[in-house]
Design a protein around this motif. Structure first.
Motif, mmCIF file in Angstrom:
data_model
loop_
_atom_site.group_PDB
_atom_site.id
_atom_site.type_symbol
_atom_site.label_atom_id
_atom_site.label_comp_id
_atom_site.label_asym_id
_atom_site.label_seq_id
_atom_site.Cartn_x
_atom_site.Cartn_y
_atom_site.Cartn_z
ATOM 1 N N GLU A 190 0.829 -1.208 0.000
ATOM 2 C CA GLU A 190 0.000 0.000 0.000
ATOM 3 C C GLU A 190 0.864 1.258 0.000
ATOM 4 O OE1 GLU A 190 -3.783 1.942 2.489
ATOM 5 O OE2 GLU A 190 -2.698 0.203 3.296
ATOM 6 N N TYR A 191 1.923 1.231 0.797
ATOM 7 C CA TYR A 191 2.832 2.379 0.840
ATOM 8 C C TYR A 191 3.478 2.603 -0.526
ATOM 9 C CZ TYR A 191 7.023 5.118 1.907
ATOM 10 O OH TYR A 191 8.006 6.077 1.904
ATOM 11 N N GLU A 192 3.982 1.537 -1.131
ATOM 12 C CA GLU A 192 4.685 1.670 -2.409
ATOM 13 C C GLU A 192 3.742 2.106 -3.525
ATOM 14 O OE1 GLU A 192 6.707 -2.039 -2.944
ATOM 15 O OE2 GLU A 192 8.368 -1.453 -1.623
ATOM 16 N N GLU A 221 0.617 7.172 7.167
ATOM 17 C CA GLU A 221 0.023 6.173 8.057
ATOM 18 C C GLU A 221 0.700 4.815 7.899
ATOM 19 O OE1 GLU A 221 -4.117 6.102 7.236
ATOM 20 O OE2 GLU A 221 -4.546 7.965 8.325
ATOM 21 N N THR A 222 0.891 4.382 6.648
ATOM 22 C CA THR A 222 1.490 3.068 6.436
ATOM 23 C C THR A 222 2.967 3.069 6.816
ATOM 24 O OG1 THR A 222 1.813 3.642 4.090
ATOM 25 C CG2 THR A 222 -0.126 2.322 4.655
ATOM 26 N N ALA A 223 3.667 4.187 6.593
ATOM 27 C CA ALA A 223 5.086 4.256 6.956
ATOM 28 C C ALA A 223 5.265 4.113 8.463
ATOM 29 C CB ALA A 223 5.699 5.571 6.472
ATOM 30 N N ALA A 224 4.374 4.705 9.240
ATOM 31 C CA ALA A 224 4.463 4.583 10.701
ATOM 32 C C ALA A 224 4.248 3.133 11.139
ATOM 33 C CB ALA A 224 3.441 5.497 11.365
ATOM 34 N N ALA A 225 3.258 2.481 10.525
ATOM 35 C CA ALA A 225 2.999 1.081 10.864
ATOM 36 C C ALA A 225 4.167 0.187 10.440
ATOM 37 C CB ALA A 225 1.703 0.616 10.200
ATOM 38 N N ILE A 226 4.723 0.454 9.259
ATOM 39 C CA ILE A 226 5.869 -0.323 8.764
ATOM 40 C C ILE A 226 7.061 -0.167 9.708
ATOM 41 C CG2 ILE A 226 7.619 -0.410 6.934
ATOM 42 C CD1 ILE A 226 5.293 0.335 4.976
ATOM 43 N N ALA A 227 7.341 1.065 10.102
ATOM 44 C CA ALA A 227 8.480 1.324 10.985
ATOM 45 C C ALA A 227 8.289 0.646 12.335
ATOM 46 C CB ALA A 227 8.661 2.831 11.171
ATOM 47 N N GLY A 228 7.081 0.702 12.881
ATOM 48 C CA GLY A 228 6.816 0.059 14.164
ATOM 49 C C GLY A 228 7.039 -1.438 14.104
#
Length: 402
Positions: A190-192, A221-228
């Protein structure tokens, strides 16, 4: 979403560092594998138990091709990251039979399932489109595979991981994360997708501000979830490696990245989201000129340290790099069993080629203790003599499995 994400990250980190593993509930395995015009195989089928599997035979016999077929049961492009047309058998009988297919019966996270995948011969030439079916039903997103199978692999080519740059390390890290959190694959996709759409929009020079803001919100939003998820996985693996009695070099992994830095410093997810969204808005002209987003989750880097030597892995010897990677893969499998109750399938290509006798025996013992269905390849069956009573041994020659 942000408050929920903060709670989720904290919960995952607490559970994985508490030292109280969950009860193992599922050992994932492949029950059968069928190949059709795949690499050097015209037709092949193998039925196996959940025990370790050893494939031996001369170089070029097709051992790694079997592991590659298995790797296509997980999200992504497989362990060689080959174009789909490269997987076709070199000597097709007819045009209709030219395109490859792989099917398997798996004992996965949702019970037994039939997974089939292959090249879409109805697609336009050069489209590189892969079809996927689960229990005979078409599946649009390959991220669905992560809901059924968790597969981790190590190949000789991956020993160049530390010399190939940030992209290779990031893909390796994300594959480790998939096996803790199946949703991670969908988030990365989704991020990409949002990032590509934003890049296209910026290149036009005629910005639809509302659409641009929506894409940047999705990216934030997705970058924060990915990083976590990346941070939680790194901490889990580090904890498991530190507790390991193996003589393999102990690795310490950490992630250098914008979002990971904010969240790792204890900043709330809402801060990371809003800060990244503001940065994307401020960087629109720069990103338009560059033709890509200059900051984000796609720029994060996996850093690996040889703990005993306190050296970056890229400065270690080839043998040490392989041992460090192997320690990470084994720790991932043990950690997934302990904290998620899932024992992933392991694919280890030519894994004992550069291991001394002590570490080879430790590897075999670790595999048996974890209980993973581990597929190993080698040229000499005698090198696996210690596993004769515990593994299924197959001979591979000229595209045939015996």
């Amino acid at each position: 979403m942000s408050g929920l994400l903060d709670d989720q990250i904290s919960k995952v980190l607490d559970e994985r560092s508490s030292g109280h593993p969950v009860i193992r509930s599922s050992v994932l395995s492949i029950a059968s594998l069928s190949l059709h015009h795949f690499r050097n195989y015209e037709q092949a089928r193998i039925e196996i138990s959940p025990a370790p599997v050893v494939l031996t035979g001369p170089n070029g016999a097709g051992k790694t091709n079997i592991l590659e077929a298995l790797s296509l049961l997980a999200p992504g492009r497989g362990l060689r990251r080959a174009r789909l047309t490269e997987l076709d058998r070199m000597a097709p009988v007819s045009q209709e039979e030219h395109h490859w297919a792989v099917s398997a019966t798996v004992n996965g996270m949702q019970g037994e399932a039939q997974i089939g995948t292959g090249y879409d011969f109805s697609a336009e030439e050069g489209s590189n489109k892969r079809l996927l079916r689960i229990d005979a039903k078409p599946v649009r997103s390959h991220a669905e595979l992560a809901r059924h199978m968790a597969i981790v692999w190590l190949t000789p080519q991956m020993e160049q991981l530390f010399a190939e740059g940030a992209s290779a390390g990031r893909k390796f890290l994300d594959r480790l994360v998939y096996n803790f959190e199946p949703e991670h694959a969908a988030r990365v996709n989704e991020y990409e997708f949002a990032m590509r759409e934003r890049n296209k929009l910026l290149q036009t020079g005629r910005w639809d501000t509302a659409w641009l803001e929506a894409l940047e919100q999705t990216m934030a939003e997705t970058a924060a979830a990915i990083a976590g998820s990346r941070l939680a996985t790194a901490q889990t693996i580090n904890h498991t490696i530190a507790a390991s009695p193996l003589s393999f070099p102990k690795a310490i992994i950490h992630i250098e990245g914008l979002m990971e830095g904010w969240i790792g410093e204890g900043k709330p997810a809402v801060f990371a989201e809003e800060s990244f969204k503001s940065l994307l808005a401020a960087n629109r002209n720069q990103d338009a000129a560059a033709g890509r987003a200059l900051a984000g989750a796609h720029r994060s880097e996996l850093c690996v340290i040889h703990a005993q030597k306190q050296l970056p892995a890229q400065r270690c010897s080839t043998g040490e790099q392989k041992a460090v990677l192997l320690s990470i893969v084994l720790a991932q499998a043990r950690a997934a069993a302990a904290w998620r109750g899932i024992v992933p399938v392991l694919l280890l290509d030519e894994v004992i080629a550069h291991l001394d006798g002590t570490r080879k025996l430790e590897l075999f013992e670790e595999i048996c203790q974890i209980g993973a269905q581990t597929w190993m390849t080698g040229t000499d069956a005698r090198a696996f003599a210690e596993l004769e009573q515990k593994a299924r041994l197959f001979r591979v020659e000229n595209g045939h499995i015996r």
